[in-house]
Write an enzyme that holds these catalytic residues in place. Structure first.
Site, PDB file in Angstrom:
ATOM      1  N   ASP A  40     -70.618  85.029  11.484  1.00 29.46           N
ATOM      2  CA  ASP A  40     -69.853  85.089  12.732  1.00 29.46           C
ATOM      3  C   ASP A  40     -70.658  85.962  13.692  1.00 29.46           C
ATOM      4  O   ASP A  40     -71.855  86.145  13.489  1.00 29.46           O
ATOM      5  CB  ASP A  40     -68.426  85.602  12.476  1.00 29.46           C
ATOM      6  CG  ASP A  40     -68.430  86.852  11.624  1.00 29.46           C
ATOM      7  OD1 ASP A  40     -69.273  87.730  11.887  1.00 29.46           O
ATOM      8  OD2 ASP A  40     -67.613  86.953  10.693  1.00 29.46           O
ATOM      9  N   LYS A  61     -65.718  82.656  16.084  1.00 33.48           N
ATOM     10  CA  LYS A  61     -64.851  82.003  17.061  1.00 33.48           C
ATOM     11  C   LYS A  61     -65.440  80.664  17.481  1.00 33.48           C
ATOM     12  O   LYS A  61     -66.633  80.523  17.707  1.00 33.48           O
ATOM     13  CB  LYS A  61     -64.696  82.916  18.288  1.00 33.48           C
ATOM     14  CG  LYS A  61     -63.933  84.173  17.959  1.00 33.48           C
ATOM     15  CD  LYS A  61     -62.899  84.476  19.030  1.00 33.48           C
ATOM     16  CE  LYS A  61     -61.944  85.574  18.590  1.00 33.48           C
ATOM     17  NZ  LYS A  61     -62.516  86.915  18.651  1.00 33.48           N
ATOM     18  N   MET A 176     -61.548  98.153  14.254  1.00 39.11           N
ATOM     19  CA  MET A 176     -60.767  97.229  15.092  1.00 39.11           C
ATOM     20  C   MET A 176     -59.670  97.994  15.826  1.00 39.11           C
ATOM     21  O   MET A 176     -58.544  97.521  15.957  1.00 39.11           O
ATOM     22  CB  MET A 176     -60.150  96.117  14.220  1.00 39.11           C
ATOM     23  CG  MET A 176     -61.187  95.245  13.565  1.00 39.11           C
ATOM     24  SD  MET A 176     -60.482  94.072  12.399  1.00 39.11           S
ATOM     25  CE  MET A 176     -60.328  95.101  10.944  1.00 39.11           C
TER      26      MET A 176
HETATM   27  N1  SAH Z   1     -67.258  94.739   7.417  1.00 38.53           N
HETATM   28  C1  SAH Z   1     -67.477  95.490   8.642  1.00 38.53           C
HETATM   29  C2  SAH Z   1     -66.175  95.699   9.395  1.00 38.53           C
HETATM   30  C3  SAH Z   1     -65.493  94.406   9.817  1.00 38.53           C
HETATM   31  S1  SAH Z   1     -64.088  94.658  10.827  1.00 38.53           S
HETATM   32  C4  SAH Z   1     -68.176  96.805   8.317  1.00 38.53           C
HETATM   33  O1  SAH Z   1     -68.250  97.196   7.146  1.00 38.53           O
HETATM   34  O2  SAH Z   1     -68.683  97.453   9.234  1.00 38.53           O
HETATM   35  C5  SAH Z   1     -64.775  94.631  12.462  1.00 38.53           C
HETATM   36  C6  SAH Z   1     -64.820  96.038  13.018  1.00 38.53           C
HETATM   37  O3  SAH Z   1     -65.931  96.747  12.493  1.00 38.53           O
HETATM   38  C7  SAH Z   1     -65.001  96.145  14.502  1.00 38.53           C
HETATM   39  O4  SAH Z   1     -63.795  95.924  15.200  1.00 38.53           O
HETATM   40  C8  SAH Z   1     -65.456  97.580  14.631  1.00 38.53           C
HETATM   41  O5  SAH Z   1     -64.378  98.464  14.472  1.00 38.53           O
HETATM   42  C9  SAH Z   1     -66.343  97.730  13.407  1.00 38.53           C
HETATM   43  N2  SAH Z   1     -67.772  97.539  13.688  1.00 38.53           N
HETATM   44  C10 SAH Z   1     -68.605  96.662  13.094  1.00 38.53           C
HETATM   45  N3  SAH Z   1     -69.877  96.818  13.531  1.00 38.53           N
HETATM   46  C11 SAH Z   1     -69.839  97.839  14.410  1.00 38.53           C
HETATM   47  C12 SAH Z   1     -70.835  98.508  15.185  1.00 38.53           C
HETATM   48  N4  SAH Z   1     -72.119  98.162  15.144  1.00 38.53           N
HETATM   49  N5  SAH Z   1     -70.432  99.537  15.970  1.00 38.53           N
HETATM   50  C13 SAH Z   1     -69.149  99.913  16.019  1.00 38.53           C
HETATM   51  N6  SAH Z   1     -68.171  99.325  15.308  1.00 38.53           N
HETATM   52  C14 SAH Z   1     -68.511  98.313  14.514  1.00 38.53           C
END
Ligand code: SAH
Length: 268
Positions: A40, A61, A176
């Site tokens: 995604d 999406k 999120m």
């Molecule tokens: N599996 C991912 C999280 C998925 S949920 C992980 O371990 O990072 C999606 C959320 O991850 C986003 O809404 C945000 O809160 C966070 N996120 C993912 N990448 C990010 C980044 N580079 N900087 C800040 N927040 C991030």
């Protein structure tokens, strides 16, 4: 060439927070050798665009802004593997932190498809880290909780007990959590948390467009709007958020250096 009579393999791979040099060696190898990569938007443009377009399948999406149904992704993984393909299911951060990786793994197991999990650096720890914020610290926090700010809208009641979280005295990391920031900062204050509790918001951690905003539980919504923090962003709540100001000089220097490196790579 794949032999169509043999079942292939699915790798559930974490991409880390977005800087391509933070991919694990194994993730990089798999991206180079896989037949198909289902992804995604979360891994970010630098990583996604490094994968040949011919083997990318976007299951984020769809046009019109609608999410690809999870069932489609689950079934597609099984279908490709049963056709003998080596498939990477690439997920931002770590596949098992709010990434539905668990659901996909169970689906593969039920369908009898061999799989392997390749962990990644989660933005929940690495995001605050590159901003100079350790999620635990001997003097400030001996526990950390990871929570989602955006729950399944079909659930009647919040599964998150903000009052209990406030009572831990440890760090709270919200993923999120940009849109619902007003709601949970209010809930935490209602639960008795000090309005002066430090907060940091980290957007696009490890990417060239990274932004950090620091404030308190009370000012969080204002600083979010002033700085213009947008998803994807991490919210860190707790004393550890003050560490950044003590190390800022060094952090900013390092980041500058790091962004220059990315730009140079992009030009080549
Ligand atoms: N599996 C991912 C999280 C998925 S949920 C992980 O371990 O990072 C999606 C959320 O991850 C986003 O809404 C945000 O809160 C966070 N996120 C993912 N990448 C990010 C980044 N580079 N900087 C800040 N927040 C991030």
């Amino acid at each position: 060439m794949s032999d169509d009579t043999d079942t292939g393999m699915v790798y559930l791979v974490g991409s880390g927070p977005g800087d391509p040099s933070l991919l694990t060696v194994k993730a990089k190898e798999l991206l180079d050798t896989a037949d198909v990569v289902l992804h995604d938007k979360l891994p970010g443009p630098a990583i996604i665009e490094s994968i040949p377009e011919s083997k990318r399948e976007d299951v984020g999406k769809r046009a019109g802004g609608e999410r690809t149904p999870q069932e489609y992704t689950n079934d597609r993984l099984v279908e490709l593997a049963k056709a003998g393909r080596t498939v990477v299911r690439l997920k931002g951060g770590d596949p098992f932190v709010f990434g539905r990786g668990g659901e996909e793994m169970e689906h593969l197991a039920t369908a009898g498809v061999p799989f392997e999990v390749v962990p990644g650096i989660t933005s929940a720890i690495g995001g605050p880290g590159v901003a100079g914020i350790p999620v635990t610290h001997r003097e400030h926090a001996s526990s950390v909780s990871f929570v989602t700010g955006h729950e399944d809208p079909t659930k009647d009641e919040s599964a998150i007990d903000w009052e209990a979280l406030a009572a831990t005295g440890g760090t709270i990391v919200v993923l999120m959590g940009v849109g619902k920031l007003p709601a949970y900062t209010a809930e935490l204050q209602d639960a008795g948390m000090d309005p002066e509790t430090p907060i940091a918001l980290i957007e696009q951690a490890t990417r060239p467009s990274m932004q950090v905003a620091v404030g308190t539980l009370d000012t969080a919504v204002d600083i979010r709007d002033e700085v213009g923090i947008e998803p994807p962003a991490i919210t860190v709540i707790g004393e550890v958020a003050t560490t950044r100001e003590r190390v800022c000089q060094w952090i900013d220097q390092t980041q500058h250096h790091h962004f220059e490196q990315i730009e140079t790579q992009d030009q080549s």
